[in-house]
Write an enzyme that holds these catalytic residues in place. Sequence first.
Site: not given
Ligand code: NDP
Length: 247
Positions: A71, A107
């Site tokens: 993205k 989104d």
């Molecule tokens: P990113 O990798 O960009 O961000 C992930 C976030 O979650 C970060 O803030 C990270 O924290 C945090 N994180 C990751 N692992 C953990 C964990 N084990 N425990 C706690 N916090 C955690 O991912 P996306 O934002 O792209 O996607 C996130 C989710 O949203 C995915 O499951 C994706 O499939 C879903 N999604 C759904 C959509 C929909 O249309 N329904 C659209 C887009 C995404 P830190 O900042 O500390 O790294």
Amino acid sequence: MSISGGTRLAAVIGSPVKHSLSPAIHNAAFAARGLDWTFVAFDVPSGGGAAAVAGVRALGLGGLSVTMPLKAEAATAVDVLSDDARALGAVNCVVPDASILRGENTDGAGFVDALRIDEGVDPAGLRCVVLGAGGAARAVIRALGGAGAVAVLVVNRTPSNAADAALLAGDAGAVADVSAVNDADLVVNATPAGMRGGPDHLPVDPGRFHAGQIVMDLVYRPAGTPLLAAAGVWGARTIAGDGMLVY
Ligand code: NDP
């Protein structure tokens, strides 16, 4: 579906992309509208985003959906950005517009439409907690601020990412700790916790949830995530993430 010399092609790019629901969603829509279009998925790893976007122009594609991890790369490869895409530094749709490639980010709008249209929930006036501060969280945080939420409280394991993301909600945005969940009207999980299923993969202790709250999980696979199952047990209303995906 029959493919002819006149069939228009659209696609999703990302990696992994084999299990993407986008081909099913878009091909169903093309069929419903009687359009001679088809939609496929291309596995394009990190670093390949710019070349793939250039391919839209070279091949005259009808449009491109963009998913992880491309993205941000797509945002630097298009000709112009929508306000949302510029603010988020991320593009999830490339729209050919005459000779211009426009980068959009749907989104946040998809999230608000799923709430308003499918669930009858207006974020205006709600006290919201967003778990996570990554790409999806940032789109949701900006959208909630724009939709008139009174508070958009960002809870994330890396505080500096939370602070940066909270700015996207304007005056309503702030960083919070997990206790903010107790007093929230709407809690949105935007972390990947729960994607692998199992009760251990919860982004927050579900004992904080109670009746009168709405809990939405952006994770849409598996359907009925551990978080939504647990939130329902504690009396909260639950909303799955597939509506956002479709919008
Ligand atoms: P990113 O990798 O960009 O961000 C992930 C976030 O979650 C970060 O803030 C990270 O924290 C945090 N994180 C990751 N692992 C953990 C964990 N084990 N425990 C706690 N916090 C955690 O991912 P996306 O934002 O792209 O996607 C996130 C989710 O949203 C995915 O499951 C994706 O499939 C879903 N999604 C759904 C959509 C929909 O249309 N329904 C659209 C887009 C995404 P830190 O900042 O500390 O790294």
